[in-house]
Structures are given as structure tokens and as C-alpha cells.
Scaffold this motif. Structure first.
Motif, PDB file in Angstrom:
ATOM      1  N   PRO A  67      -1.938  -5.192  17.630  1.00  0.00           N
ATOM      2  CA  PRO A  67      -1.800  -6.015  16.640  1.00  0.00           C
ATOM      3  C   PRO A  67      -2.752  -5.933  15.511  1.00  0.00           C
ATOM      4  O   PRO A  67      -2.493  -6.238  14.370  1.00  0.00           O
ATOM      5  N   ILE A  68      -3.900  -5.655  15.840  1.00  0.00           N
ATOM      6  CA  ILE A  68      -5.226  -5.406  14.898  1.00  0.00           C
ATOM      7  C   ILE A  68      -4.669  -4.144  13.799  1.00  0.00           C
ATOM      8  O   ILE A  68      -4.734  -4.531  12.720  1.00  0.00           O
ATOM      9  N   LYS A  69      -4.617  -2.912  14.395  1.00  0.00           N
ATOM     10  CA  LYS A  69      -4.296  -1.907  13.812  1.00  0.00           C
ATOM     11  C   LYS A  69      -2.879  -2.187  12.714  1.00  0.00           C
ATOM     12  O   LYS A  69      -2.869  -1.731  11.684  1.00  0.00           O
ATOM     13  N   ASP A  70      -2.049  -2.850  13.437  1.00  0.00           N
ATOM     14  CA  ASP A  70      -0.732  -3.009  12.773  1.00  0.00           C
ATOM     15  C   ASP A  70      -0.922  -3.946  11.703  1.00  0.00           C
ATOM     16  O   ASP A  70      -0.307  -3.662  10.592  1.00  0.00           O
ATOM     17  N   PHE A  71      -1.619  -4.849  11.873  1.00  0.00           N
ATOM     18  CA  PHE A  71      -2.206  -6.011  10.742  1.00  0.00           C
ATOM     19  C   PHE A  71      -2.656  -5.427   9.432  1.00  0.00           C
ATOM     20  O   PHE A  71      -2.619  -5.590   8.327  1.00  0.00           O
ATOM     21  N   LYS A  72      -3.910  -4.391   9.977  1.00  0.00           N
ATOM     22  CA  LYS A  72      -4.297  -3.775   8.880  1.00  0.00           C
ATOM     23  C   LYS A  72      -3.295  -2.858   8.137  1.00  0.00           C
ATOM     24  O   LYS A  72      -3.694  -2.515   6.749  1.00  0.00           O
ATOM     25  N   SER A  73      -2.577  -2.185   8.506  1.00  0.00           N
ATOM     26  CA  SER A  73      -1.408  -1.362   8.125  1.00  0.00           C
ATOM     27  C   SER A  73      -0.672  -2.403   6.732  1.00  0.00           C
ATOM     28  O   SER A  73      -0.488  -1.758   5.954  1.00  0.00           O
ATOM     29  N   ILE A  74      -0.360  -3.487   7.454  1.00  0.00           N
ATOM     30  CA  ILE A  74       0.315  -4.447   6.615  1.00  0.00           C
ATOM     31  C   ILE A  74      -0.575  -4.655   5.508  1.00  0.00           C
ATOM     32  O   ILE A  74      -0.055  -4.520   4.186  1.00  0.00           O
ATOM     33  N   LEU A  75      -1.833  -5.020   5.601  1.00  0.00           N
ATOM     34  CA  LEU A  75      -2.569  -5.524   4.405  1.00  0.00           C
ATOM     35  C   LEU A  75      -2.858  -4.083   3.474  1.00  0.00           C
ATOM     36  O   LEU A  75      -2.727  -4.295   1.977  1.00  0.00           O
ATOM     37  N   GLN A  76      -2.965  -3.098   3.977  1.00  0.00           N
ATOM     38  CA  GLN A  76      -3.299  -1.938   3.246  1.00  0.00           C
ATOM     39  C   GLN A  76      -1.716  -1.597   2.318  1.00  0.00           C
ATOM     40  O   GLN A  76      -1.949  -1.157   0.930  1.00  0.00           O
ATOM     41  N   LEU A  77      -0.642  -1.857   2.820  1.00  0.00           N
ATOM     42  CA  LEU A  77       0.618  -1.861   2.290  1.00  0.00           C
ATOM     43  C   LEU A  77       0.639  -2.563   1.017  1.00  0.00           C
ATOM     44  O   LEU A  77       1.025  -2.450  -0.183  1.00  0.00           O
ATOM     45  N   LYS A  78       0.070  -3.910   1.290  1.00  0.00           N
ATOM     46  CA  LYS A  78      -0.008  -4.806   0.516  1.00  0.00           C
ATOM     47  C   LYS A  78      -0.613  -4.430  -0.654  1.00  0.00           C
ATOM     48  O   LYS A  78      -0.287  -4.784  -2.130  1.00  0.00           O
ATOM     49  N   ASP A  79      -1.749  -4.009  -0.478  1.00  0.00           N
ATOM     50  CA  ASP A  79      -2.734  -3.521  -1.589  1.00  0.00           C
ATOM     51  C   ASP A  79      -2.299  -2.455  -2.333  1.00  0.00           C
ATOM     52  O   ASP A  79      -2.221  -2.314  -3.690  1.00  0.00           O
ATOM     53  N   ILE A  80      -1.488  -1.491  -1.688  1.00  0.00           N
ATOM     54  CA  ILE A  80      -0.924  -0.426  -2.431  1.00  0.00           C
ATOM     55  C   ILE A  80       0.439  -1.013  -3.270  1.00  0.00           C
ATOM     56  O   ILE A  80       0.366  -0.634  -4.480  1.00  0.00           O
ATOM     57  N   ILE A  81       1.237  -1.945  -2.880  1.00  0.00           N
ATOM     58  CA  ILE A  81       2.077  -2.685  -3.742  1.00  0.00           C
ATOM     59  C   ILE A  81       1.950  -3.343  -5.083  1.00  0.00           C
ATOM     60  O   ILE A  81       1.890  -3.200  -6.099  1.00  0.00           O
ATOM     61  N   VAL A  82       0.512  -4.032  -4.763  1.00  0.00           N
ATOM     62  CA  VAL A  82      -0.237  -4.772  -5.854  1.00  0.00           C
ATOM     63  C   VAL A  82      -0.902  -3.714  -6.810  1.00  0.00           C
ATOM     64  O   VAL A  82      -0.563  -3.848  -8.005  1.00  0.00           O
ATOM     65  N   LYS A  83      -1.738  -2.883  -6.277  1.00  0.00           N
ATOM     66  CA  LYS A  83      -2.456  -2.086  -7.430  1.00  0.00           C
ATOM     67  C   LYS A  83      -1.626  -1.022  -8.189  1.00  0.00           C
ATOM     68  O   LYS A  83      -1.935  -0.756  -9.186  1.00  0.00           O
ATOM     69  N   ASN A  84      -0.457  -0.716  -7.580  1.00  0.00           N
ATOM     70  CA  ASN A  84       0.595   0.003  -8.534  1.00  0.00           C
ATOM     71  C   ASN A  84       1.653  -0.545  -8.950  1.00  0.00           C
ATOM     72  O   ASN A  84       2.688   0.331  -9.477  1.00  0.00           O
ATOM     73  N   ASN A  85       1.515  -1.819  -9.016  1.00  0.00           N
ATOM     74  CA  ASN A  85       2.598  -2.530  -9.781  1.00  0.00           C
ATOM     75  C   ASN A  85       3.767  -2.183  -9.452  1.00  0.00           C
ATOM     76  O   ASN A  85       4.938  -1.860 -10.193  1.00  0.00           O
ATOM     77  N   ILE A  86       4.191  -2.058  -8.121  1.00  0.00           N
ATOM     78  CA  ILE A  86       5.487  -1.716  -7.692  1.00  0.00           C
ATOM     79  C   ILE A  86       6.556  -2.689  -7.779  1.00  0.00           C
ATOM     80  O   ILE A  86       6.342  -4.112  -7.779  1.00  0.00           O
ATOM     81  N   ASP A  87       7.672  -2.264  -8.394  1.00  0.00           N
ATOM     82  CA  ASP A  87       8.775  -3.323  -8.638  1.00  0.00           C
ATOM     83  C   ASP A  87       9.655  -3.396  -7.456  1.00  0.00           C
ATOM     84  O   ASP A  87      10.413  -4.370  -7.306  1.00  0.00           O
ATOM     85  N   LEU A  88       9.741  -2.396  -6.633  1.00  0.00           N
ATOM     86  CA  LEU A  88      10.748  -2.426  -5.468  1.00  0.00           C
ATOM     87  C   LEU A  88      10.178  -1.477  -4.341  1.00  0.00           C
ATOM     88  O   LEU A  88       9.806  -0.465  -4.615  1.00  0.00           O
ATOM     89  N   VAL A  89      10.251  -2.057  -3.078  1.00  0.00           N
ATOM     90  CA  VAL A  89       9.801  -1.417  -1.899  1.00  0.00           C
ATOM     91  C   VAL A  89      11.044  -0.849  -1.095  1.00  0.00           C
ATOM     92  O   VAL A  89      11.972  -1.813  -0.805  1.00  0.00           O
ATOM     93  N   PHE A  90      11.105   0.377  -0.890  1.00  0.00           N
ATOM     94  CA  PHE A  90      12.262   0.914   0.095  1.00  0.00           C
ATOM     95  C   PHE A  90      11.863   1.571   1.114  1.00  0.00           C
ATOM     96  O   PHE A  90      11.491   2.771   1.117  1.00  0.00           O
ATOM     97  N   PRO A  91      11.616   0.790   2.374  1.00  0.00           N
ATOM     98  CA  PRO A  91      10.940   1.424   3.735  1.00  0.00           C
ATOM     99  C   PRO A  91      12.347   1.908   4.313  1.00  0.00           C
ATOM    100  O   PRO A  91      13.396   1.556   4.487  1.00  0.00           O
ATOM    101  N   TYR A  92      11.796   3.033   5.363  1.00  0.00           N
ATOM    102  CA  TYR A  92      12.902   3.517   6.409  1.00  0.00           C
ATOM    103  C   TYR A  92      12.298   3.711   7.542  1.00  0.00           C
ATOM    104  O   TYR A  92      10.927   4.087   7.666  1.00  0.00           O
ATOM    105  N   THR A  93      12.818   3.517   8.698  1.00  0.00           N
ATOM    106  CA  THR A  93      12.424   3.748  10.032  1.00  0.00           C
ATOM    107  C   THR A  93      11.727   2.519  10.429  1.00  0.00           C
ATOM    108  O   THR A  93      11.095   1.879   9.651  1.00  0.00           O
ATOM    109  N   ILE A  94      11.769   2.073  11.776  1.00  0.00           N
ATOM    110  CA  ILE A  94      11.365   0.734  12.069  1.00  0.00           C
ATOM    111  C   ILE A  94       9.919   0.198  11.695  1.00  0.00           C
ATOM    112  O   ILE A  94       9.816  -0.776  11.200  1.00  0.00           O
ATOM    113  N   LYS A  95       8.933   0.909  11.850  1.00  0.00           N
ATOM    114  CA  LYS A  95       7.528   0.324  11.745  1.00  0.00           C
ATOM    115  C   LYS A  95       7.377   0.317   9.976  1.00  0.00           C
ATOM    116  O   LYS A  95       6.881  -0.813   9.597  1.00  0.00           O
ATOM    117  N   PRO A  96       7.718   1.116   9.029  1.00  0.00           N
ATOM    118  CA  PRO A  96       7.826   1.015   7.761  1.00  0.00           C
ATOM    119  C   PRO A  96       8.663  -0.255   7.295  1.00  0.00           C
ATOM    120  O   PRO A  96       8.481  -0.937   6.360  1.00  0.00           O
TER     121      PRO A  96
END
Length: 381
Positions: A67-96
Motif C-alpha cells: 500500500p505505501i509503495k503503491d500510493f507513492k506510485s499514484i502520487l508520482q504519476l499524478k505529478d507526471i500528469i500535472v507537470k507535463n500538462n497531459i491531456d489524456l492518460v492511456f494506461p494498459y495492464t492491471i497496475k498502470p
């Protein structure tokens, strides 16, 4: 102004190898493409750059739940989305899909998730598998609820999500025929069989769920009756409780029952000399890429009548669908080609036609880009 797409993967190598054509298509359509994955090598990073995309690393525990590491992954992905002004996210496979969707929702960014198969969790009947299945269902249910679209690779997976109420309705869902196959990279090679010297091949992770144990048993049985037939095994050793032991493979190789090649980087070149592709999997596949590659090269297919696999075979036209986990039907399907070698080329031609009509990567990628265009246009209204 160009819009920014973020593709999220759990395995860096899969981005250029399995999504390279998709990335190229998005770049050609005028999108800025960012590709996020953990543990990327310099070679993969260079490959992504050549495709016109920008690689962004993030940390992800590919297996297990922390849970701790997984939550850190979520926060890191959120930062990536915000910092790079992402307009659409396209993940594949379960964890992404799960963590990428949650992160995108936190950043108020639209998401299209691609479900590429349900794997061991939805295949196994053990207590562990059922426990993981319940967790996975809850995570999918929570993370997908605000997705703009969820895309599946076969109708069975979509139906499972509806039956288990992971999705409340089929609205905003779509089905594409797997990841597609590049018909030029896997060119059609008409098979030429010399008498009963039929060459069967399996290309897979060497775990029991992929049917490798059944393939070995079938080879052992048939090799005694038809000594000219050959049974080739390509795949890397797996770190899994159900992995096939190296000593088993080496013993069968030394006895001449199989030809064990290990992991190879030249699969298209290697398949040119093979005749029949076999994948007796009972793993919950999307649409197996290995089968699509064999279809494109004009090989008859022997696989199981299970979700994702059944889409690749028209029974007795380009191969055989067999029941999962059963040895005799596999043996008999292989025996058919040994005793009717002329059918290898005939069925192989039908396989190539199926690849051209249904699984051409250009068709699949055009469908995916169409969905992305549609979602982004709806956001600007």
C-alpha cells in the motif's frame, strides 16, 4: 496547439516492442506522446526517442501489493500528469490501469484504459487466485468508475467486467482485436513440409498456465510415434511458482524429444522455418501477441477455446481450438498435421488472410486513435 498523451506501462520493454506502431501513429496524428514505465534501459529509452516520444520514469512494484509503495506510485504519476500538462492518460495492464486511472482522476485528466487480458488472477482456481481476484475487482471497480472509456481485447473480458459489476454498463466501452500485428515485420512465408517432418513451436513464458507442460507431454508422446516430427520451445525461464524447471527442459532437449532454444530476439526470422504454432494456454489472455505473429507469417494455429485465443482460429480452417488442460485433444490436433502435411500450407494461407482482415496493426491503431480523438473532442465542447 498539440495535445499531450501519456501512455503508462508496467514493463518498459513493452512500449517500443508492443506499442511502437501505436506511438508512431499518435505522433503522425499530431500528438505529443509521453511514455511512462519503471526500470527502463538506455536502449529502450533510445528506441522510444526514435519513435518521437518522450520517456518518463516512475517507480512501480510490478507484482504484489504494498500500500505505501503503491500510493507513492499514484502520487508520482499524478505529478507526471500535472507537470507535463497531459491531456489524456492511456494506461494498459492491471497496475498502470488502476494506479494511472486514480492518478488521472486526482489530476482531473481524462483516461482511456486498455484491458490487455486478465492473467493469472482471473485464471486460477486456488485460494490465492480467488483472494487476488477479489482485490483486483475492487481496485478495477474503484479506479475505472470515472474513465472516459475502457477498451477490451475480447468480448469475454468485457462480459466478465459487466457480470462482476466492475463496470455498471457497456456504455463507454469498446472492443479491439488485440494489439494487432505488423504484417511487414512478420511477412507471409508459405510453409513447405518435407514428409512427416512437421515442426511445431511454442513461444511463451515458460509457466504451466501457458500450456507449456501440456506441450512437453504431447511432444513426448508424439516423438515416439513420429520420430521425424520436431517440437521447438522458445521462452525465457520464469520466476513463478508454476515455472517449468530448467532441468526438465534440458533433459527433454538432450533426449531429442524437444529442441529448447531459450529466449530469442529473432523470433520473426526463426518462425520462417517453423510449420505449426501451438499455444495450449489456460492463462486469461487478451489476444496473445505470439499467435498474431504466427498468423501473419502464415502458420496454422493450435490453441485453446478460451477468451482471447478463440478469436484467432476459425475451426478447421486455419487451425484447431482445443479444450484447455486436456492432453489428448492437443496430441490429436498435432497428429493431424503430421499425417496431413499438405494441410499446413493450406491452413497457413487462411491464417495470413485472417491476420490481414482482422488483426492488421494499422486497423487496430486507427480504431484506438479514433477513440482518443473522440474523447478529447468531447472535452473541448
Amino acid at each position: 496547439m498539440k495535445q499531450n498523451i501519456l501512455i503508462i506501462a508496467s514493463l518498459a520493454n513493452s512500449l517500443p516492442h508492443f506499442r511502437g506502431d501505436f506511438i508512431t501513429k499518435l505522433v503522425q496524428q499530431g500528438y505529443n506522446v509521453y511514455a511512462a514505465a519503471p526500470d527502463v534501459s538506455e536502449k529502450v529509452s533510445e528506441s522510444l526517442s526514435k519513435l518521437g516520444s518522450t520517456y518518463i520514469p516512475f517507480k512501480l512494484e510490478r507484482t504484489g501489493l504494498n500500500p505505501i509503495k503503491d500510493f507513492k506510485s499514484i502520487l508520482q504519476l499524478k505529478d507526471i500528469i500535472v507537470k507535463n500538462n497531459i491531456d489524456l492518460v492511456f494506461p494498459y495492464t492491471i497496475k498502470p490501469v488502476v494506479y494511472g486511472s486514480i492518478a488521472a482522476n486526482m489530476a482531473k485528466t481524462p483516461t482511456i484504459s486498455l484491458i490487455t487480458g486478465l492473467g493469472f488472477t482471473f485464471s486460477g482456481a486456488s485460494k490465492k487466485a480467488k483472494f487476488l481476484q477479489n482485490i483486483s475487482k475492487a481496485l478495477y471497480r474503484y479506479s475505472l468508475r470515472k474513465n472516459k472509456m475502457v477498451i477490451f481485447q475480447n468480448k469475454d473480458d468485457l462480459q466478465l467486467f459487466l457480470d462482476h459489476k466492475i463496470l455498471s454498463s457497456p456504455e463507454n466501452t469498446a472492443i479491439v482485436n488485440g494489439s494487432g500485428v505488423n504484417l511487414e515485420r512478420y511477412p507471409y512465408v508459405p510453409s513447405k513440409v518435407n514428409g512427416q517432418k512437421v515442426k511445431f513451436v511454442i513461444v511463451a513464458r515458460l509457466i504451466k498456465e501457458k500450456g507449456i507442460q501440456l506441450f512437453l507431454e504431447a511432444a513426448t508422446k508424439l516423438k515416439k510415434q513420429y520420430p521425424l516430427s520436431e517440437f521447438h520451445v522458445i521462452g525465457g525461464l520464469a520466476d513463478s511458482p508454476s515455472a517449468i524447471k530448467l532441468e526438465v527442459l534440458e533433459n527433454l532437449h538432450q533426449s531429442g524429444t524437444i529442441v529448447f532454444h531459450g529466449s530469442r530476439n529473432d523470433v520473426p526470422e526463426f518462425l520462417k522455418d517453423m510449420h505449426v504454432f501451438v499455444l495450449p494456454t489456460f492463462y486469461r489472455e487478451g489476444v496473445p501477441r505470439s499467435i498474431l505473429e504466427a498468423l501473419s507469417m502464415g502458420m496454422p494455429i493450435i490453441t485453446t477455446d478460451t477468451p482471447g485465443c478463440r478469436e484467432t482460429v476459425v475451426q478447421e480452417k486455419n487451425g484447431f481450438l482445443i479444450p484447455p488442460k486436456q492432453l489428448n485433444p492437443l496430441v490429436e490436433a498435432c497428429r493431424y498435421f503430421i499425417e496431413h502435411p499438405a494441410m499446413v500450407a493450406q491452413m497457413g494461407e487462411k491464417s495470413r488472410q485472417l491476420a490481414e482482415q482482422k488483426f492488421d496493426v494499422n486497423i487496430i491503431n486507427s480504431q484506438l486513435v479514433e477513440k482518443i480523438d473522440m474523447v478529447l473532442k468531447s472535452q473541448t465542447k
